[in-house]
Design a protein around this motif. Structure first.
Motif, PDB file in Angstrom:
ATOM      1  N   GLY A 271       0.815  -1.209   0.000  1.00 31.95           N
ATOM      2  CA  GLY A 271       0.000   0.000   0.000  1.00 31.95           C
ATOM      3  C   GLY A 271       0.845   1.254   0.000  1.00 31.95           C
ATOM      4  N   THR A 293       0.039  -0.851  -6.076  1.00 27.47           N
ATOM      5  CA  THR A 293      -0.369  -0.478  -4.716  1.00 27.47           C
ATOM      6  C   THR A 293       0.351   0.761  -4.191  1.00 27.47           C
ATOM      7  OG1 THR A 293       1.291  -1.996  -3.796  1.00 27.47           O
ATOM      8  CG2 THR A 293      -0.942  -2.856  -4.130  1.00 27.47           C
ATOM      9  N   THR A 295       3.421   0.812  -3.155  1.00 22.16           N
ATOM     10  CA  THR A 295       4.373   0.407  -2.113  1.00 22.16           C
ATOM     11  C   THR A 295       5.777   0.894  -2.470  1.00 22.16           C
ATOM     12  OG1 THR A 295       3.036  -1.570  -1.712  1.00 22.16           O
ATOM     13  CG2 THR A 295       5.289  -1.562  -0.830  1.00 22.16           C
TER      14      THR A 295
END
Length: 460
Positions: A271, A293, A295
Motif C-alpha cells: 500500500g 499499490t 508500495t
C-alpha cells in the motif's frame, strides 16, 4: 535540546548559484537564487534575488556552488555505528547470526552515542531527513527509542523513528536468538505508546514515527497483521525488510509457501503507506504489485554490495512507477554511513547490467531527494526546491580541484567524488558550515562513539 527553527520573518539569500530544483519538470538554473524565509523556501528562480527583500540576516554568494534539495535517507540502523567493521566477508544470514549476540547487549546510553555518530555522518554528507529502523530492544536496555530521538534532535536532523521489533526466535524457526526477541503483545503496546508520545503529523514536523517489524524471518505472521492494523488505526506508516537476498526468498517459500511479495500481500503489507528496504530479488509480478499499490522501496546499493545480496532492479521499478528512494542501511554493512555517496553508487551499480542509461545523473539525484520524500510520505514538504516547501537545502562546492573541470554541476555531484558541503540547511538552520557540524562538538561525538564501541565489545 532540540534545535529550534529560526524566526519566521528572517531571510537568508543565496545568489549566483547553480540550482537543481528536482521539481516535476527538473527545472535548473545556471546562475540562480534561493530565498529562505524562516524555515521555508520563499522563492527560487533565475538571476539575482529580488532587491526589495528586508530582514536579510545572511547573504551567500554561491559562485562555484550547486544547491540541491537536502538528501533523504529512507533506511538505516543507527545503533550499528558502534559495531562497524565486523563480519566483513559474510552474506546476510551469516552476518546477522554473527552480530545478533552483540546487538542484543546494547542499551539506551550506547544507542544515544551510536545515533549521534550516525546522524553526524548523514548530515556531513548532505542528508537532511533520515529514517532509523531500530528493532533490537534488550530487556533492561532502558528507553532506547527515546535515546535515539534525543540524540538526533540535538544535531538538528529531520527524523522518522521506526519502532521496529523481532518476535520470531530461533526456536520458532526464525533467525534471531530467542533472548533477542520480544513478545507480540509487548511489541504492540510499545509501538502504540511510541506513536502517541512522539509522532507529530503537522506540516514541517521534525519527528515522525512509523511501525516496523524487522523482517519475515524475524517476526511472526500474527505480528505482521496486527502491526498493519495498528499503524492504520494510528495513521502512521509501515516499514520492513523485503526480498533482500535469495536466501530470504527460499526461507519465505519454505515457511509460508510463497515468496516475500505474495506473503506481504497476504498480511496486508502492500500500500501507499508501506515501504520496504532492499527489494533486490523482485520478479516482474512483484514489481507490478508494488506499482499497483504504491508500495515504496528503499534502495541501499552499498549495503547490498557489501553483503553480496545482488543488484535491485531499480530502473524497472522506476519505469513501472514504483516509489524508490535511497538508503544507507546500517553502518555494520555500509561502514561509511554517508548518504551522499549513495548517489554515485546507485548510478554506477545499476549500470552493471549493461545499460549505460539505466540511471542518469539527474535520476540518481531524484532518487536521493524527491524519491526519498515520496517513500516517506513527505513529498509535499521536502524533496524539491519550490516556494512553500521546507528549507532543507544542500549547498555543494563544485569549483575545487576535484570538480572544477566538470562543466555540469549535477554530474559533478553524482558522478564525481562527493563534493564538500559549504552549508547544509535543515528547517532553515545552518547545521553544517564548511563541512563541520554547527550544533555539536564532533570530537566529543567521536570519543563517545569509540568508548561505546569498546564497552559493547566487552559485554559479549
Amino acid at each position: 535540546m532540540a534545535v529550534q527553527p529560526p524566526p519566521a520573518d528572517q531571510r537568508i539569500v543565496i545568489e549566483n548559484v547553480a540550482v537543481a530544483t528536482v521539481d516535476a519538470n527538473d527545472t535548473e538554473y545556471t546562475r540562480g537564487h534561493v530565498v529562505i524565509l524562516g524555515n521555508k523556501i520563499e522563492s527560487v528562480g533565475d538571476g539575482p534575488a529580488p532587491q526589495w527583500l528586508d530582514n536579510v540576516v545572511r547573504r551567500i554568494n554561491g559562485e562555484g556552488h550547486l544547491i540541491t534539495p537536502g538528501l533523504v535517507n529512507t533506511h538505516h540502523h543507527f545503533y550499528q555505528w558502534i559495531t562497524r567493521g565486523l563480519a566483513q566477508d559474510n552474506i546476510l544470514f551469516d552476518w546477522l547470526v554473527a552480530l545478533y549476540p552483540t546487538w542484543a547487549r546494547i542499551d539506551d546510553r550506547l544507542v544515544h552515542a551510536a545515533s549521534q555518530g550516525s546522524a553526524a555522518a548523514l548530515l556531513k554528507s548532505g542528508c537532511t531527513t533520515a529514517s532509523d529502523h531500530h528493532y533490537v530492544f534488550p530487556k533492561d536496555g532502558g528507553d532506547i527509542l527515546g535515546a535515539s530521538i534525543e540524540a538526533v534532535q540535538e544535531l538538528g536532523l529531520r527524523f522518522t523513528a521506526l519502532r521496529g521489533s523481532m518476535s520470531r526466535g530461533k526456536s520458532d524457526g526464525g533467525l534471531p536468538p530467542d533472548f533477542a526477541v520480544e513478545k507480540t503483545e509487548d511489541i504492540l503496546i510499545a509501538s502504540e505508546a511510541a506513536v502517541d508520545k512522539y509522532h507529530d503529523s503537522s506540516f514541517g514536523s521534525m519527528l515522525h514515527v512509523a511501525i516496523a517489524p524487522c523482517s519475515p524471518f524475524s517476526v511472526t505472521t500474527d505480528l505482521m497483521r496486527e502491526a498493519a492494523e495498528l499503524a492504520r488505526r494510528k495513521g502512521v506508516r509501515l516499514h520492513t525488510h523485503g526480498s533482500e537476498t535469495a536466501e530470504e526468498e527460499e526461507f519465505c517459500k519454505e515457511l509460508f509457501g510463497m515468496g516475500p511479495t505474495d506473503y506481504f500481500e497476504s498480511v496486508g503489507w502492500l500500500g501507499e503507506d508501506v515501504w520496504m528496504a532492499h527489494c533486490v530479488h523482485m520478479n516482474d509480478s512483484d514489481i507490478a504489485k508494488f506499482a499497483e499499490t504504491g508500495t515504496g522501496v528503499a534502495h541501499c546499493p552499498s549495503s547490498n554490495a557489501r553483503l553480496a545480496a545482488g543488484i535491485a532492479r531499480v530502473p524497472d521499478m522506476l519505469k513501472a512507477g514504483v516509489p524508490v528512494g535511497l538508503g544507507v542501511d546500517g553502518t555494520a554493512s555500509n561502514e561509511s554511513g554517508e548518504l551522499g555517496t549513495e548517489l554515485r553508487n546507485a548510478l554506477l551499480i545499476n549500470r552493471l547490467h549493461g545499460r549505460p542509461d539505466a540511471l542518469t545523473a539527474r535520476s540518481a539525484l531524484r532518487l536521493g531527494t524527491m524519491g526519498g520524500a515520496r517513500v516517506l510520505g513527505r513529498q509535499s514538504e521536502i524533496g524539491s526546491i519550490e516556494a512553500g516547501k521546507l528549507a532543507d537545502l544542500a549547498l555543494w562546492k563544485v569549483d575545487g580541484i576535484m570538480h572544477s573541470s566538470i562543466a555540469d554541476p549535477v554530474a559533478a555531484l553524482t558522478l564525481g567524488a562527493l563534493p564538500p558541503l559549504a552549508v547544509l540547511f535543515v528547517n532553515g538552520n545552518a547545521v553544517v558550515e564548511k563541512g563541520t557540524l554547527t550544533t555539536v562538538n564532533e570530537d566529543q561525538i567521536a570519543l563517545a562513539c569509540a568508548r561505546a564501541a569498546k564497552e559493547l565489545a566487552s559485554r559479549v
